[in-house]
Design an enzyme around this catalytic site. Structure first.
Site, PDB file in Angstrom:
ATOM      1  CB  CYS A  28      -0.942  -0.024   1.202  1.00 23.01           C
ATOM      2  SG  CYS A  28      -0.099  -0.012   2.795  1.00 23.01           S
ATOM      3  CG  HIS A 577      -2.504   7.705   3.899  1.00 16.95           C
ATOM      4  ND1 HIS A 577      -3.806   7.471   4.307  1.00 16.95           N
ATOM      5  CD2 HIS A 577      -2.005   6.496   3.511  1.00 16.95           C
ATOM      6  CE1 HIS A 577      -4.066   6.180   4.179  1.00 16.95           C
ATOM      7  NE2 HIS A 577      -2.996   5.565   3.698  1.00 16.95           N
TER       8      HIS A 577
END
Length: 654
Positions: A28, A577
């Site tokens: 990820c 993020h």
């Protein structure tokens, strides 16, 4: 490919037991995610000494290695070549990981997956219930009276708080039905309908079912000759989950056979009708019995075994945190609290709080013992405080398990504190943060003893860690050298003075998202909050748009479009993020307008995201803005918190 990425991939592969031990791999924005054939072959000591590795943990059948943005994709590219495996998506990896689980692990993971999205609602309801307890408790602030009795003008406010606090538990089956249907692949709103049917006011309230059985007054439907109890499922958990599974199973089967032109009419109709009938005929009665048995087992552990049961639970809980299975305990806790009128409260909250605070105290002991490793000292202090507030993963994975002896010390302290809490019968009336501030969730007559049990756990864990550190802490003495950490020195101060060219480069990070800026420690994600991925801030967005926070270059863009890495002035490496756990949305609601290697200007639009869609999916929108190489700089100053517009100055780097 830079040599450091190749070297890291080689070292990680060796630490994992070689390529023959790799079943599959994915990544990820920050982590390398692996499914291994035999996890006993992992060389943890060697892994901790790999230069680019910032941490690791095992969760849901995946061994996850924290590397950071801009690093993980490069290491992953080399890793899959060396391991001779094909590239995988995160969803494919999850399926591979699930295959390794035994039936019990799969069941516990499912329960955890159902409850994690609704935990914020339960925590909010619990804290509101705690406030109501403070307002209505006799003699807490005024002798012989509650605050409401002493100050009648706040009675209506207290009534309103009480209503707000009860709503989450009153309509809990609706929340569970929605979440469970989503997990099982059905339509979430139909799951909510099933939950609503199970607590419909036309049914006899489930809380009175036991007495009605004794009195012989249970109402029944006559359905084609079958007598079906017309009783609701208030205060239950497992019947709703099982009914949502039945609904999802029926719905998925129907969608395969019902013609497309009738699907939107026939499928929901038959799904609700069949699942609803099965609920009252079979599922509900059976699962009510299972849920009652689970509750009775917990009650036996605490009320029959007493302090021994509390000690067992307190020592076991951190071990469950390591596997991620601790979320499944919410099932029993929720069922107990839903029946608080008859049980008087739940004994598990205080035990878990003692275990959590013990982990924090052990990490703080490491902070006091550490001399030559500034990184570990900083991580130990931040994660220790985090644990005292109820978030233990940073302390467990970042400090205590890594050094081992603090984890042993925490188990000792947590067990002693938990045993005391059980001995004096500390009961909670709601869910909430299982730490020091969780005192608000404790029954007023138990609050003092709750704080005593927390103090016992912390002192015991701190002392045990200090003693064990002297006996077992040799590893700590060499951790700085093994990580190639260079201790502070004044031997050659000139080498740390920036050149004239470097000094002219202003290292400033501007706000890439408009919203409310919070401290990094308050980001609702353990990895981000602990600082293991770098220092920075969190932003609770008001507008779903991300812009470049400086002139720089795009170093990474995740496949799921929820995170972007940038390289900026002076070598700053920044991770943006968006949201927490939004990787699970697989890009739904996100649009990215740049690619890896693109040059960008400050203020240039990089990404858009749908705030409402993230919230509807059950995830936090709080976004992490982290300087992933903050260890390369002497200071990372947060100069702005609170409301912020795009491109306001957030962070200066020295």
């Amino acid at each position: 490919m830079e040599e450091k990425y190749v070297k890291a991939a080689q070292e990680i592969l060796a630490c994992m037991g070689g390529k023959d031990n790799i079943a599959s791999a994915a990544h990820c924005a920050t982590r390398l995610r692996l499914v291994l054939k035999d996890e006993s072959l992992i060389d943890m000591d060697a892994l901790e000494h790999v230069e680019l590795v910032k941490g690791n943990f095992n969760n849901g059948g995946q061994f996850q290695i924290i590397l950071g943005t801009g690093i993980v994709n490069n290491v992953y590219a080399e890793f899959i070549k060396m391991a001779n495996i094909t590239e995988m998506t995160k969803e494919e990896l999850k399926k591979q990981a699930a295959k390794k689980m035994n039936p019990l692990q799969k069941l516990l993971k499912t329960l955890a997956d159902v409850f994690v999205p609704i935990l914020p609602a339960l925590v909010a309801s619990g804290l509101l219930m705690g406030i109501n307890n403070i307002l209505t408790a006799q003699g807490m602030f005024v002798e012989g009276q509650s605050l409401v009795e002493a100050f009648p003008k706040i009675k209506d406010f207290a009534d309103m708080v009480n209503l707000f606090s009860n709503a989450g538990f009153t309509f809990l089956p609706v929340l569970i039905g929605f979440s469970a249907a989503k997990i099982f692949g059905g339509t979430p709103i139909l799951g909510a309908v099933i939950g609503a049917i199970m607590i419909h006011p036309d049914l006899m309230n489930g809380y009175g079912y036991g007495q009605a059985l004794l009195d012989g007054t249970v109402p029944y439907w006559d359905i084609f000759g079958l007598s079906v109890a017309k009783v609701g499922y208030q205060g239950t958990v497992l019947p709703v989950i099982a009914s949502a599974f039945c609904l999802s199973f029926v719905e998925k089967k129907l969608r395969k056979i019902v013609p497309a032109m009738l699907d939107n009419i026939v499928t929901p109709l038959l799904s609700v009708l069949i699942a609803g009938a099965m609920t009252f005929l079979f599922i509900g009665p059976v699962m009510r019995g299972v849920g009652d048995a689970m509750t009775n087992a917990v009650m036996w552990l605490f009320f029959d075994l007493g302090s021994v049961g509390g000690l067992i639970y307190g020592v076991t809980y951190p071990l469950l945190v390591i596997t991620g299975m601790h979320h499944s305990l919410v099932t029993a806790e929720t069922q107990i609290l839903a029946n608080i009128g008859t049980l008087g409260g739940s004994p598990t909250f205080a035990v878990v709080a003692a275990a959590n605070c013990a982990q924090g105290a052990a990490a703080l002991a490491v902070m006091f013992r550490t001399k030559n490793d500034p990184k570990m000292k900083s991580l130990a202090s931040a994660s220790g405080i985090s644990s005292l507030l109820g978030i233990t993963e940073p302390a467990i994975f970042g400090v205590n398990l890594k050094l081992r002896y603090p984890f042993y010390g925490a188990l000792i302290g947590g067990g002693i504190g938990a045993a005391y809490a059980t001995l004096v019968k500390v009961l909670s009336v709601s869910q909430g943060p299982c730490g020091v501030i969780g005192v608000i969730c404790i029954r007023p007559d138990c609050m003092l003893q709750f704080m005593v049990s927390i103090a016992i756990a912390m002192v015991s864990a701190f002392a045990a860690t200090m003693v064990l550190g002297g006996l077992l802490g040799k590893k700590e003495k060499t951790v700085a050298e093994n990580r190639n950490v260079e201790p502070a020195s004044t031997e050659n101060p000139a080498k740390n003075i920036p050149t004239e060219t470097e000094a002219q480069v202003e290292k400033v990070i501007f706000a890439p998202i408009q919203g409310n800026v919070i401290l990094r420690e308050n980001i609702p994600d353990e990895t981000f909050a602990s600082g293991v991925l770098g220092d920075g801030v969190g932003i609770e967005p008001e507008i779903g748009e991300v812009v470049a926070p400086f002139d720089g270059e795009i170093s990474s863009v995740t496949d799921t479009r929820h995170a972007i890495g940038l390289t900026g002035p002076g070598g700053m490496e920044l991770l943006i993020h968006v949201g927490v756990d939004t990787v699970k949305m697989n890009g739904d609601g996100f649009a990215v307008f740049v690619s890896e290697g693109d040059k960008v200007k400050a203020g240039q639009k990089l990404m858009t995201f749908d705030i409402s869609r993230i919230k509807t999916a059950g995830y936090s929108t709080t976004s992490a803005i982290l300087l992933t190489n903050s260890d390369d700089y002497s200071c990372c100053n947060v100069v702005k918190t609170g409301k912020s517009k795009h491109m306001e100055k957030l962070i200066t780097v020295e």
